[in-house]
Design an enzyme around this catalytic site. Structure first.
Site, mmCIF file in Angstrom:
data_model
loop_
_atom_site.group_PDB
_atom_site.id
_atom_site.type_symbol
_atom_site.label_atom_id
_atom_site.label_comp_id
_atom_site.label_asym_id
_atom_site.label_seq_id
_atom_site.Cartn_x
_atom_site.Cartn_y
_atom_site.Cartn_z
ATOM 1 N N ASP A 64 0.901 -1.235 0.071
ATOM 2 C CA ASP A 64 -0.078 0.135 0.041
ATOM 3 C C ASP A 64 0.722 1.274 0.134
ATOM 4 O O ASP A 64 1.613 1.506 1.041
ATOM 5 C CB ASP A 64 -0.807 0.124 1.395
ATOM 6 C CG ASP A 64 -1.879 1.258 1.314
ATOM 7 O OD1 ASP A 64 -1.585 2.133 0.473
ATOM 8 O OD2 ASP A 64 -2.650 1.172 2.178
ATOM 9 N N SER A 150 -0.467 13.322 -15.280
ATOM 10 C CA SER A 150 -1.696 13.015 -16.077
ATOM 11 C C SER A 150 -2.002 14.361 -16.747
ATOM 12 O O SER A 150 -1.697 15.451 -16.412
ATOM 13 C CB SER A 150 -2.905 12.825 -15.210
ATOM 14 O OG SER A 150 -4.245 12.915 -15.932
ATOM 15 N N TYR A 163 -9.105 15.346 -8.307
ATOM 16 C CA TYR A 163 -8.144 14.497 -9.205
ATOM 17 C C TYR A 163 -7.152 15.255 -9.980
ATOM 18 O O TYR A 163 -5.918 15.149 -9.922
ATOM 19 C CB TYR A 163 -8.767 13.317 -10.115
ATOM 20 C CG TYR A 163 -7.934 12.682 -10.954
ATOM 21 C CD1 TYR A 163 -7.187 11.481 -10.448
ATOM 22 C CD2 TYR A 163 -7.818 13.114 -12.208
ATOM 23 C CE1 TYR A 163 -6.346 10.934 -11.364
ATOM 24 C CE2 TYR A 163 -6.648 12.275 -13.040
ATOM 25 C CZ TYR A 163 -6.240 11.293 -12.411
ATOM 26 O OH TYR A 163 -5.155 10.493 -13.311
ATOM 27 N N LYS A 167 -2.817 15.511 -9.677
ATOM 28 C CA LYS A 167 -1.871 15.146 -10.769
ATOM 29 C C LYS A 167 -1.043 16.860 -11.064
ATOM 30 O O LYS A 167 0.018 16.409 -11.404
ATOM 31 C CB LYS A 167 -2.593 14.810 -11.936
ATOM 32 C CG LYS A 167 -3.145 13.463 -11.743
ATOM 33 C CD LYS A 167 -2.238 12.603 -11.426
ATOM 34 C CE LYS A 167 -2.668 10.898 -11.269
ATOM 35 N NZ LYS A 167 -1.548 9.949 -11.071
#
Length: 259
Positions: A64, A150, A163, A167
């Site tokens: 993890d 991203s 999100y 990024k």
């Protein structure tokens, strides 16, 4: 198509989130180019599937990446299995379904921050001292870190605010670390994929329907999603000795989406 070669011969790499998607594509390409790879994934079964398919050059470990102990043990496992570590690929990441920014639950935000941001901090805290302690190689290079960011951090999509922000953090962290670590012979680079044929695709779209796919594809000039092979090929170059003059780069693998 992934061809075989020697561009990463005698290199040892960790690929987080290597049990599926882009991580699997990177692991496959690295092994095909001569590297030994530790496939790290929270889903040990997925990691083992990839490692077994890749043969003796790969091993799997459950990790993890948001947990400091797991990250330390992951680094130690690479050294124990393969005797060294040359490349760290911080690929593991998660997203959230499209929604108004004010609607995202606090626990979802915390998980995105933990996996997409905290994990890179924890990994860098472990790997940088290891790289600094190594003897210099080609052109003084001691190690490479590749972060998977991203296009969301470059050209954000609506309703994916947190999100996107995570990024964007990865991109800034990559550049900041690259500047600080360059004098030590440690390169830090990133890839910015567009939405790809991975398990996260449905999350980003909200639902995986022909209509939603067509809407997404209309924003990509080349007309297709990123494939795991695309990321593997780009990662191979950036992590190879062919790229020893390249650091701080966050390269789009996006079919022209960010133009």
């Amino acid at each position: 198509m992934i061809t075989s070669g020697t561009r990463l011969k005698n290199k040892v790499a960790i690929v987080t989130g290597g049990g599926s998607g882009f991580g699997e594509g990177i692991a496959r390409k690295f092994v095909a180019e001569g590297a030994q790879v530790l496939v790290a994934d929270r889903d040990l079964e997925a990691g083992l599937r990839v490692a077994v398919a890749l043969g003796p050059a790969a091993r799997a470990v459950r990790a993890d990446v948001s947990d400091a102990t797991d990250v330390r043990l992951m680094m130690e496992a690479a050294e124990q299995h393969f005797g060294r570590l040359d490349i760290l690929v911080n690929n593991a990441g998660i997203g959230h379904k499209p929604q108004p920014l004010e609607d995202l639950a606090e626990d979802q935000f915390d998980r995105i921050a933990a996996v997409n941001m905290r994990a890179i901090y924890l990994a860098m805290r472990e790997v940088v001292p290891r790289f600094k302690a190594r003897a210099a190689g080609v052109h003084g290079q001691r190690g490479v870190v590749l972060n998977i960011a991203s296009t969301a951090g470059v050209s954000p999509r609506p309703r994916l605010a947190w999100y996107n922000a995570s990024k964007g953090w990865v991109i800034t962290a990559t550049r900041a670390c690259a500047v600080e670590l360059a004098p030590f012979g440690i390169r830090v680079v990133a890839l910015n994929p567009v939405a790809g044929e991975t398990p996260l695709l449905a999350t980003f779209m909200g639902e995986d329907t022909p209509e939603m796919r067509a809407k997404f594809l209309s924003t990509i000039p080349i007309g297709r999603f990123s494939l795991p092979e695309d990321l593997g090929n780009a990662a191979c170059f950036l992590c190879s000795d062919e790229a020893t003059m390249i650091t701080g780069v966050c390269m789009e693998v996006d079919g022209g989406r960010c133009i």
